[in-house]
Design a protein around this motif. Structure first.
Motif, PDB file in Angstrom:
ATOM      1  N   ALA A   1       2.565   3.430  -8.926  1.00  0.00           N
ATOM      2  CA  ALA A   1       1.488   2.465  -9.316  1.00  0.00           C
ATOM      3  C   ALA A   1       1.374   1.965 -10.162  1.00  0.00           C
ATOM      4  O   ALA A   1       1.359   0.834 -11.142  1.00  0.00           O
ATOM      5  CB  ALA A   1      -0.108   2.924  -8.818  1.00  0.00           C
TER       6      ALA A   1
ATOM      7  N   ASP B   1       0.754  -1.425  -0.213  1.00  0.00           N
ATOM      8  CA  ASP B   1       0.336   0.051  -0.270  1.00  0.00           C
ATOM      9  C   ASP B   1       0.291   1.252   0.234  1.00  0.00           C
ATOM     10  O   ASP B   1       2.342   0.943  -0.173  1.00  0.00           O
ATOM     11  CB  ASP B   1      -1.303  -0.355   1.177  1.00  0.00           C
ATOM     12  CG  ASP B   1      -0.124  -0.194   2.696  1.00  0.00           C
ATOM     13  OD1 ASP B   1       0.917  -0.247   2.601  1.00  0.00           O
ATOM     14  OD2 ASP B   1      -1.025   0.091   3.643  1.00  0.00           O
TER      15      ASP B   1
ATOM     16  N   ARG C   1      -7.413  -6.188  -5.227  1.00  0.00           N
ATOM     17  CA  ARG C   1      -8.684  -5.405  -5.026  1.00  0.00           C
ATOM     18  C   ARG C   1      -9.320  -5.924  -6.755  1.00  0.00           C
ATOM     19  O   ARG C   1     -10.543  -6.506  -7.358  1.00  0.00           O
ATOM     20  CB  ARG C   1      -8.871  -4.988  -4.824  1.00  0.00           C
ATOM     21  CG  ARG C   1      -8.870  -4.022  -3.309  1.00  0.00           C
ATOM     22  CD  ARG C   1      -9.918  -3.156  -2.917  1.00  0.00           C
ATOM     23  NE  ARG C   1      -9.375  -2.020  -3.800  1.00  0.00           N
ATOM     24  CZ  ARG C   1      -7.581  -1.405  -2.977  1.00  0.00           C
ATOM     25  NH1 ARG C   1      -7.231  -1.218  -2.170  1.00  0.00           N
ATOM     26  NH2 ARG C   1      -7.372  -0.413  -3.953  1.00  0.00           N
TER      27      ARG C   1
ATOM     28  N   GLU D   1      -0.847  -7.327  -4.012  1.00  0.00           N
ATOM     29  CA  GLU D   1       0.102  -5.762  -3.540  1.00  0.00           C
ATOM     30  C   GLU D   1      -1.317  -5.901  -3.280  1.00  0.00           C
ATOM     31  O   GLU D   1      -2.808  -5.822  -4.283  1.00  0.00           O
ATOM     32  CB  GLU D   1       0.742  -5.021  -3.726  1.00  0.00           C
ATOM     33  CG  GLU D   1       0.588  -4.880  -5.623  1.00  0.00           C
ATOM     34  CD  GLU D   1      -0.438  -3.052  -5.287  1.00  0.00           C
ATOM     35  OE1 GLU D   1       0.047  -2.547  -4.774  1.00  0.00           O
ATOM     36  OE2 GLU D   1      -1.715  -3.498  -5.999  1.00  0.00           O
ATOM     37  N   GLU D   2      -2.252  -4.818  -1.843  1.00  0.00           N
ATOM     38  CA  GLU D   2      -3.105  -4.620  -2.086  1.00  0.00           C
ATOM     39  C   GLU D   2      -3.861  -3.718  -3.185  1.00  0.00           C
ATOM     40  O   GLU D   2      -5.349  -4.374  -3.381  1.00  0.00           O
ATOM     41  CB  GLU D   2      -3.724  -3.003  -0.746  1.00  0.00           C
ATOM     42  CG  GLU D   2      -4.921  -2.866  -0.446  1.00  0.00           C
ATOM     43  CD  GLU D   2      -4.850  -1.276   0.267  1.00  0.00           C
ATOM     44  OE1 GLU D   2      -5.720  -0.878   0.528  1.00  0.00           O
ATOM     45  OE2 GLU D   2      -3.850  -0.942   1.137  1.00  0.00           O
ATOM     46  N   GLY D   3      -3.728  -2.731  -4.166  1.00  0.00           N
ATOM     47  CA  GLY D   3      -4.760  -2.336  -4.719  1.00  0.00           C
ATOM     48  C   GLY D   3      -4.515  -3.730  -6.448  1.00  0.00           C
ATOM     49  O   GLY D   3      -6.008  -3.956  -6.819  1.00  0.00           O
TER      50      GLY D   3
ATOM     51  N   LYS E   1      -5.830   1.777 -11.091  1.00  0.00           N
ATOM     52  CA  LYS E   1      -6.639   1.499  -9.463  1.00  0.00           C
ATOM     53  C   LYS E   1      -5.324   0.637  -8.153  1.00  0.00           C
ATOM     54  O   LYS E   1      -5.973   0.656  -7.331  1.00  0.00           O
ATOM     55  CB  LYS E   1      -7.404   0.105 -10.537  1.00  0.00           C
ATOM     56  CG  LYS E   1      -8.296   0.536 -11.462  1.00  0.00           C
ATOM     57  CD  LYS E   1      -8.771  -0.782 -11.562  1.00  0.00           C
ATOM     58  CE  LYS E   1     -10.025  -0.465 -13.097  1.00  0.00           C
ATOM     59  NZ  LYS E   1     -10.485  -1.996 -13.705  1.00  0.00           N
TER      60      LYS E   1
ATOM     61  N   THR F   1      -3.026   3.907  -3.665  1.00  0.00           N
ATOM     62  CA  THR F   1      -3.002   3.727  -2.228  1.00  0.00           C
ATOM     63  C   THR F   1      -2.853   4.295  -1.318  1.00  0.00           C
ATOM     64  O   THR F   1      -1.647   4.830  -1.412  1.00  0.00           O
ATOM     65  CB  THR F   1      -2.962   1.911  -2.012  1.00  0.00           C
ATOM     66  OG1 THR F   1      -1.917   1.340  -2.341  1.00  0.00           O
ATOM     67  CG2 THR F   1      -4.187   0.819  -2.200  1.00  0.00           C
ATOM     68  N   GLU F   2      -3.418   4.462   0.021  1.00  0.00           N
ATOM     69  CA  GLU F   2      -2.955   5.286   1.036  1.00  0.00           C
ATOM     70  C   GLU F   2      -1.935   3.663   1.455  1.00  0.00           C
ATOM     71  O   GLU F   2      -2.474   3.503   1.899  1.00  0.00           O
ATOM     72  CB  GLU F   2      -4.112   6.111   1.547  1.00  0.00           C
ATOM     73  CG  GLU F   2      -5.080   7.143   0.824  1.00  0.00           C
ATOM     74  CD  GLU F   2      -6.017   7.293   1.657  1.00  0.00           C
ATOM     75  OE1 GLU F   2      -5.909   7.029   3.303  1.00  0.00           O
ATOM     76  OE2 GLU F   2      -7.149   8.444   1.049  1.00  0.00           O
ATOM     77  N   ARG F   3      -1.235   4.928   2.143  1.00  0.00           N
ATOM     78  CA  ARG F   3      -0.140   4.189   3.090  1.00  0.00           C
ATOM     79  C   ARG F   3      -1.042   3.700   4.461  1.00  0.00           C
ATOM     80  O   ARG F   3      -1.330   5.132   5.172  1.00  0.00           O
ATOM     81  CB  ARG F   3       1.080   4.967   3.447  1.00  0.00           C
ATOM     82  CG  ARG F   3       2.006   4.140   4.627  1.00  0.00           C
ATOM     83  CD  ARG F   3       3.806   4.320   3.916  1.00  0.00           C
ATOM     84  NE  ARG F   3       3.948   4.003   2.593  1.00  0.00           N
ATOM     85  CZ  ARG F   3       4.646   3.490   2.181  1.00  0.00           C
ATOM     86  NH1 ARG F   3       4.480   2.314   2.819  1.00  0.00           N
ATOM     87  NH2 ARG F   3       4.931   3.279   1.516  1.00  0.00           N
TER      88      ARG F   3
END
Length: 388
Positions: free
Chosen positions: A160, A153, A251, A246-248, A284, A287-289
């Motif tokens: 990204a 994140d 999703r 990784e988070e993005g 997409k 993301t925020e840390r």
């Protein structure tokens, strides 16, 4: 000692061969349908569908290391041949369904005096042994999680975009590891819930792991052998395996997994569609840390009771586990060959095969210059939590 590496010309198998050659004087034989690039090792051409070809490759060895997937097709075939020929066995199976079938060979292996260890990679494998260590630090366990992946994140658009293009290239390559990831993430998977085996959809539930110094990562539930085997050794109310790309990206996968699950896309088609989406919409992955990411690629987090109060533990490898996945999968199997004499006869998952302190100390002596075999972090009740 003669060691036959089944699939020794492949990505993981070649790593097993090269690593074993560095740390032992074993006579290594590569058994594969393809010739290896390194011609310095003995090579036996192998057709796994031909029983006599397989027995010929295995016969006369002391240990066979099976790296040849898919394990739901070839795992039991190779293990059965090893048992028939009286040869000890190690594999790196990371699929829960064939793990169950492989463990059913326990009685046959014991009758033949064969030692067999199933799933001796990084996860499963090292993760199972770290889980046993975690359990020693709690009086009872509510949630036991093995986790893998590098949390990511806190990406701006430039970061990204770079990551999205890198992942798109990997997915477009169609590697078996990514096809396997999609298949497991799109399915109902075995977990341990409320003290019993259960099934639930993969990838939908997310969990956050947080260490005592605030390192953190978000991971999603995925099918793996640990929840199938660990609860029979480590008592816990719930046991799951969680992972992350990784988070993005995690999703972004969700709608494609729905389509694979519904039969609207094949795994290969999903990989192509995901790669196209990554290239077209890198935003997409912005993301925020939340905090500094957990540095370790693999570990265990558990919450439960300690002395009448809620507590939590995070256990990490004592040394670096940050190479390629093929390398980090191969090394635990190599150490397994070195200490296989410690294993009782029969078919074992890693946690019943080895004492974690002895095995991880051997691993550290081999690869970490004798560093601590693991790190135990008393992280508190928020060591692992379900994320909304």
């Amino acid at each position: 000692m003669n060691v036959v590496v089944i699939g020794g010309a492949g990505r993981v198998g070649a790593r097993v061969v090269s690593e074993l050659a560095k740390v032992s004087d074993a006579n290594i034989i590569i058994a594969d349908r393809n010739k290896p690039r390194d011609s310095s090792f003995e090579f036996v051409e192998l057709d796994l569908a031909d029983g006599e070809s397989l027995r010929r490759a295995v016969r006369g060895a002391q240990v066979v290391v099976n790296t040849s997937g898919p394990f739901d097709r070839w795992g039991t075939v190779v293990l059965d041949a090893a048992i028939e020929c009286g040869v000890d066995y190690i594999d790196v199976c990371d699929d829960p369904a064939p793990t169950i079938e492989l463990l059913k060979r326990d009685e046959a292996a014991r009758n033949a005096g064969v030692r067999a260890v199933v799933g001796l990679g990084i996860s499963p494998g090292m993760s199972n042994l770290l889980a046993v260590v975690a359990a020693r630090h709690l009086d009872s366990i509510d949630l036991l999680t093995t986790f893998w992946g590098r949390p990511g994140d806190g990406k701006d658009l430039e970061e990204a975009t770079e990551f999205a293009n890198s992942m798109a290239s990997a997915f477009e390559g169609g590697r078996a590891a990514f096809t396997h990831l999609i298949a497991q993430a799109a399915a109902d998977i075995p977990v341990w819930r409320n003290g019993a085996a259960a099934y639930e959809p993969a990838w939908r539930a997310a969990y956050r792991v947080t260490t005592s110094d605030g390192e953190t990562g978000l991971y999603r539930v995925i099918g793996h052998p640990e929840p199938v085997t660990l609860p029979h050794t480590v008592a816990s109310r719930d046991c799951i395996n969680i992972g992350t790309i990784e988070e993005g990206a995690d999703r972004l996968l969700l709608p494609y997994l729905d389509q694979v699950g519904a039969g609207e896309l094949s795994e290969a088609e999903a990989l192509g569609a995901i790669a196209a989406d990554l290239r077209a919409h890198p935003e997409k992955l912005v993301t925020e840390r939340v905090g500094n990411p957990i540095k370790a690629f693999v570990g265990v987090a558990a919450t439960g009771d300690k002395g009448g109060a809620q507590s939590g533990i995070v256990v990490l490898p004592g040394g670096p586990v940050d190479g390629s996945m093929s390398l980090e999968t191969a090394r635990p199997a190599v150490v397994g060959v070195l200490v296989l004499s410690d294993v009782p006869v029969g078919v074992h998952s890693p946690e019943t095969a080895f004492d974690p302190d002895k095995y991880l100390t051997a691993y550290s002596d081999t690869y970490w210059d004798g560093a601590a075999p693991y790190v135990v972090d008393v992280a508190g009740p928020k060591a692992v939590e379900r994320a909304e």
